[in-house]
Scaffold this motif. Structure first.
Motif, PDB file in Angstrom:
ATOM      1  N   VAL A   1       0.836  -1.205   0.000  1.00  0.00           N
ATOM      2  CA  VAL A   1       0.000   0.000   0.000  1.00  0.00           C
ATOM      3  C   VAL A   1       0.867   1.251   0.000  1.00  0.00           C
ATOM      4  N   ARG A   2       1.934   1.266   0.800  1.00  0.00           N
ATOM      5  CA  ARG A   2       2.804   2.437   0.879  1.00  0.00           C
ATOM      6  C   ARG A   2       3.534   2.662  -0.451  1.00  0.00           C
ATOM      7  N   LEU A   3       3.948   1.580  -1.079  1.00  0.00           N
ATOM      8  CA  LEU A   3       4.642   1.714  -2.355  1.00  0.00           C
ATOM      9  C   LEU A   3       3.729   2.297  -3.419  1.00  0.00           C
ATOM     10  N   GLU A   4       2.504   1.799  -3.488  1.00  0.00           N
ATOM     11  CA  GLU A   4       1.572   2.304  -4.480  1.00  0.00           C
ATOM     12  C   GLU A   4       1.186   3.746  -4.192  1.00  0.00           C
ATOM     13  N   ALA A   5       1.079   4.107  -2.917  1.00  0.00           N
ATOM     14  CA  ALA A   5       0.767   5.494  -2.557  1.00  0.00           C
ATOM     15  C   ALA A   5       1.897   6.436  -2.931  1.00  0.00           C
ATOM     16  N   ALA A   6       3.132   5.910  -2.945  1.00  0.00           N
ATOM     17  CA  ALA A   6       4.291   6.733  -3.307  1.00  0.00           C
ATOM     18  C   ALA A   6       4.528   6.763  -4.812  1.00  0.00           C
ATOM     19  N   ASP A   7       3.585   6.204  -5.604  1.00  0.00           N
ATOM     20  CA  ASP A   7       3.684   6.178  -7.075  1.00  0.00           C
ATOM     21  C   ASP A   7       4.912   5.419  -7.554  1.00  0.00           C
ATOM     22  N   ILE A   8       5.353   4.421  -6.770  1.00  0.00           N
ATOM     23  CA  ILE A   8       6.424   3.534  -7.222  1.00  0.00           C
ATOM     24  C   ILE A   8       5.779   2.348  -7.928  1.00  0.00           C
ATOM     25  N   GLN A   9       6.232   2.047  -9.121  1.00  0.00           N
ATOM     26  CA  GLN A   9       5.632   0.966  -9.891  1.00  0.00           C
ATOM     27  C   GLN A   9       5.816  -0.366  -9.174  1.00  0.00           C
ATOM     28  N   VAL A  10       4.727  -1.093  -9.000  1.00  0.00           N
ATOM     29  CA  VAL A  10       4.740  -2.391  -8.341  1.00  0.00           C
ATOM     30  C   VAL A  10       4.332  -3.455  -9.351  1.00  0.00           C
ATOM     31  N   ARG A  11       5.114  -4.520  -9.430  1.00  0.00           N
ATOM     32  CA  ARG A  11       4.812  -5.621 -10.337  1.00  0.00           C
ATOM     33  C   ARG A  11       4.701  -6.909  -9.510  1.00  0.00           C
ATOM     34  N   PHE A  12       3.589  -7.608  -9.683  1.00  0.00           N
ATOM     35  CA  PHE A  12       3.390  -8.882  -8.987  1.00  0.00           C
ATOM     36  C   PHE A  12       3.866 -10.007  -9.909  1.00  0.00           C
ATOM     37  N   VAL A  13       4.788 -10.824  -9.397  1.00  0.00           N
ATOM     38  CA  VAL A  13       5.471 -11.818 -10.210  1.00  0.00           C
ATOM     39  C   VAL A  13       5.172 -13.212  -9.675  1.00  0.00           C
ATOM     40  N   GLY A  14       4.865 -14.136 -10.582  1.00  0.00           N
ATOM     41  CA  GLY A  14       4.601 -15.515 -10.198  1.00  0.00           C
ATOM     42  C   GLY A  14       5.272 -16.485 -11.133  1.00  0.00           C
ATOM     43  N   ALA A  15       5.166 -17.772 -10.805  1.00  0.00           N
ATOM     44  CA  ALA A  15       5.833 -18.821 -11.581  1.00  0.00           C
ATOM     45  C   ALA A  15       5.471 -18.702 -13.054  1.00  0.00           C
TER      46      ALA A  15
END
Length: 811
Positions: free
Chosen positions: A613-627
């Motif tokens: 939540v904090r990362l997204e609020a700071a406008d830092i791109q978040v990528r969810f990675v899976g197998a």
């Protein structure tokens, strides 16, 4: 008795001759305007011709009092007529009709060109200055397709290219962007082949030296800046030392003076001395290639050689002014060359300002110290208006950095040049001399790095012409205050200024010595992987070409910051979080460097974490990675092995250690050094490890899961075939990590290991196909099936750093 009155004897040297300064300045301004606005070239020349006639008439009728001023104005106007008129004449046929038509139609042309500059690496391949032989020698800036390798100076090429008009004032008439196949139609002239080969051989020798000095030696000695990376280039600019990344005009002055001096000692006739000095000058220019500072210095050197041959007195200011006029008359577009402008400004500042500044400083300091400070000070002041046109900021420590670097530069340049030439006949001696030239170059590079790390290293300033004018007015105001300042308050201000200068000098020296101490520990710069010693937790750095990845952060922000600083990490392109235990993400909220993107495990747990939540609020791109996800970054390809997503690609429901984002890193086709395959397992337990696709796990280096707990899958480690295992673990931890069971598992799989609790931070790299490691504390890899140490730590120079390394091999 003679009727000629006796002239009084003069004390000291004759005053400088400033008469040619105004013609040179007006000629430069006229050339700049005439090339910037080509339609105004003839009106500018005509207006200056009228001004010249008026000034001559005034000088003729104004009497002795005004005759000198009138003559100077007339000569200045004539200089402007010369440069503007030649610009107008040259511009008429500068752009061939075929090229102009192609630019207007936005069409492509088949071009025959010859490269006239060394290759420079761009975003999509190499680019060159080139002469279009199929278009009457029109000067172009040529961008070759990325498939074409770098070509030396003088290579003939044939290619299809889209041509785009250059901006007004550029020394080229168009930009040519090559497409498709490129045909090499001609090799360089044998003389150019010789100079290209000498230069390339010296760059190879320098590349084996430790950085950052290795990057600077070729530039200082032979003008080749190909080894200078973006970080060092930025550091040199911030510290106002960028003029030391390339060959200096002082090299030419030293060479010509040395040849003339040798000729005088040997008793050579003037004509022989002139011929020898001219030949030496031509050979040097051919080796280093014509650059702004080289062109200016060469013109001055030729004038000095001619004056020496004619037994005429030599004065620096008239020689500089005459050289500028001759060069601008030959090529008016040179007036837009920043390198030429900076070299001219620095030389003018040294000739005009060194004496007065040194004399003023000598009121408080010994004369040698005054002169040592005055030289970088006046050069910085003279160049700063031009630098502000390029970057609207002031280097706060520029004078101090130049003061410390100035004594080292001549040694690096001269010894480096000798090493380049001697290396042709005696390669071992050439290498030895290259090491000698590396010492001062290393000092210069460390100064630049130290200054860049200091607070407020670069202070914002007004940009463009307004900023340059504001700087000039500020300097004039300071000079007036200095000359008129009197009284107790003024003396206190002078003392305070001296104290500030001394403190800044001590800070830079202390920082540089500190960095030198780090270098003497042989800290590796070619590392691919670093396991930071941050106590009980994970924090691993991965170098992916120009990109840096941090895998987890540990729980100690200070320890992590120390590791990042020690390995020169100033930014993180990616922060990869394996899972959310505190010993893996506790320091994520207090990172000391900026982060571009964050990769998180694609789990329901991760999507609900407060960190997310904090990362997204700071406008830092978040990528969810899976197998199954595959991500390209720099010179590596990252493949995720876990966690496995649910039906329809839904986020995994796994939690805790078994939800760890496990990835395999493979070298991409662009990888050139330490191309290791690496496996990061996070804190996966035995059951979760069994869910991985074991066909994908053969690697060179494995980061052992969960700090060496006993919850491991033996088959996984056997399948890796790893040549080294890293165990990130804290000393005397309460978990008993690494456990005897885990170490026995590695021993059975035949994998050597290193532990951060014993070795400190560990940097892994590859040398000649051998996995090697540098450790903060002296430690030996633990080998299976071996009693006692089976590998030894030793020192050996590597490219580009001298590395203390441990050879990791099976007995």
């Amino acid at each position: 008795m003679s009727d000629v009155p006796e002239q009084p004897a003069r004390d000291g040297p004759a005053p400088p001759d400033y008469r040619l300064l105004a013609p040179a300045a007006v000629g430069w301004l006229a050339a700049w305007c005439a090339t910037q606005w080509s339609g105004a070239a003839w009106p500018i020349a005509l207006a200056l011709a009228v001004l010249s006639a008026v000034a001559l008439a005034w000088a003729w009728r104004g009497g002795m009092r005004w005759r000198g001023l009138g003559a100077t104005l007339a000569l200045a106007a004539v200089a402007g007529v010369l440069t503007a008129g030649l610009a107008a004449v040259t511009a008429a046929g500068r752009i061939p009709a075929e090229l102009s038509e192609a630019v207007e139609r936005d069409a492509s042309l088949t071009l025959d060109v010859v490269t006239t500059s060394p290759p420079r690496e761009g975003v999509r391949g190499y680019f060159y200055s080139a002469s279009a032989t199929s278009l009457d020698g029109a000067p172009l800036l040529l961008f070759t397709p990325p498939e074409l390798d770098a070509q030396p100076i003088g290579t003939g090429l044939r290619l299809d290219a889209k041509v785009v008009a250059a901006e007004d004032g550029d020394d080229v008439v168009a930009l040519a962007f090559g497409r498709g196949e490129v045909e090499v139609t001609g090799e360089p002239h044998p003389v150019l082949q010789l100079s290209n080969g000498v230069r390339e051989r010296f760059v190879e020798i320098a590349g084996e030296l430790p950085a950052p000095g290795a990057m600077l030696v070729p530039g200082l000695a032979v003008g080749d800046e190909s080894l200078v990376d973006d970080d060092l280039d930025t550091a040199m600019k911030v510290s106002s030392l960028s003029h030391l990344t390339a060959v200096s005009g002082s090299n030419i002055a030293i060479i010509v003076a040395a040849l003339i001096g040798i000729g005088r000692l040997a008793g050579w006739p003037r004509a022989v001395r002139a011929a020898a000095a001219s030949a030496g000058l031509a050979a040097f220019v051919l080796l280093v290639t014509p650059q702004g500072s080289v062109i200016r210095a060469s013109a001055m050197a030729l004038i000095v050689i001619a004056l020496d041959a004619l037994a005429r007195p030599i004065a620096g200011v008239p020689v500089l002014a005459l050289a500028v006029l001759v060069l601008l008359a030959a090529d008016p577009w040179l007036s837009h060359d920043y390198g030429f402008a900076l070299s001219t400004a620095a030389t003018a500042g040294l000739l005009l300002g060194t004496g007065p500044f040194a004399a003023w400083l000598s009121r408080w300091l010994p004369p040698p110290i005054s002169l040592l400070i005055a030289v970088p000070l006046v050069a910085q002041l003279a160049c700063q208006p031009i630098l502000l046109l390029l970057e609207p900021s002031l280097p706060l420590y520029g004078v101090v950095a130049n003061l410390l670097a100035a004594p080292a530069a001549p040694l690096a340049t001269i010894v480096g040049l000798v090493a380049c030439l001697v290396g042709l006949a005696l390669p071992p001696l050439g290498v030895a001399l290259a090491w000698v030239s590396w010492l001062p170059a290393q000092w210069i590079g460390l100064i630049a790095e130290t200054v860049t790390a200091l607070p407020a290293a670069s202070v914002p300033w007004l940009g463009g012409g307004v900023g340059a004018l504001a700087w000039i007015c500020t300097c004039v105001g300071v000079v007036i205050v200095v000359r008129r300042g009197r009284g107790v308050r003024w003396r206190r201000l002078q003392r305070a200024t001296s104290v500030v200068l001394v403190v800044a000098l001590l800070v830079v020296v202390a920082g540089t010595v500190g960095r030198l101490a780090v270098r003497l520990r042989d800290l590796p710069e070619t590392w691919r992987l670093v396991a930071c010693d941050i106590g009980q937790g994970d924090a691993l750095l991965l170098r992916a070409g120009d990109a840096i990845v941090l895998v987890d952060t540990g729980d100690d922000p200070a320890a992590l910051a120390a590791c990042l600083d020690e390995f020169g990490v100033t930014r993180l392109d990616v922060l990869l979080v394996s899972h959310f235990d505190r010993d893996h993400v506790g320091a994520a909220g207090e990172l000391s460097v900026p982060v571009g993107e964050v990769w998180l495990p694609d789990t329901e747990e991760a999507r609900g974490e407060s960190l997310t939540v904090r990362l997204e609020a700071a406008d830092i791109q978040v990528r969810f990675v899976g197998a199954g996800d595959t991500l390209a970054l720099g010179d590596v390809v990252v493949t995720a092995l876990g966690p496995r997503r649910g039906d329809g690609g839904a986020p995994s429901t796994l939690e805790g250690n078994d939800s760890s984002l496990a990835v395999r890193v493979d070298p991409a086709a662009s990888c050139r050094a330490s191309c290791l395959r690496i496996l990061f397992l996070g804190d996966l337990g035995e059951e979760a490890q069994s869910q991985l696709d074991l066909d994908l796990v053969p690697v060179d280096v494995v980061k052992m899961s969960h700090h060496g707990s006993s919850d491991q899958l033996a088959e996984l480690y056997e399948r890796t075939g790893a040549r080294l295992a890293l165990i990130s673990v804290g000393a005397d931890n309460g978990y008993g990590h690494p456990t005897d069971a885990a170490l026995s598992l590695l021993r059975a799989a035949g994998i050597p290991w290193l532990r951060t609790d014993e070795a400190g931070s560990i940097a892994v790299f590859e040398v000649d196909g051998v996995v090697s490691a540098w450790t903060y504390r002296r430690a030996t890899p633990r080998y299976p099936r071996c009693r006692g140490p089976c590998g030894w730590m030793f020192r050996k120079p590597q490219r580009p750093a001298s590395l203390r390394r441990e050879k990791v091999r099976h007995p």
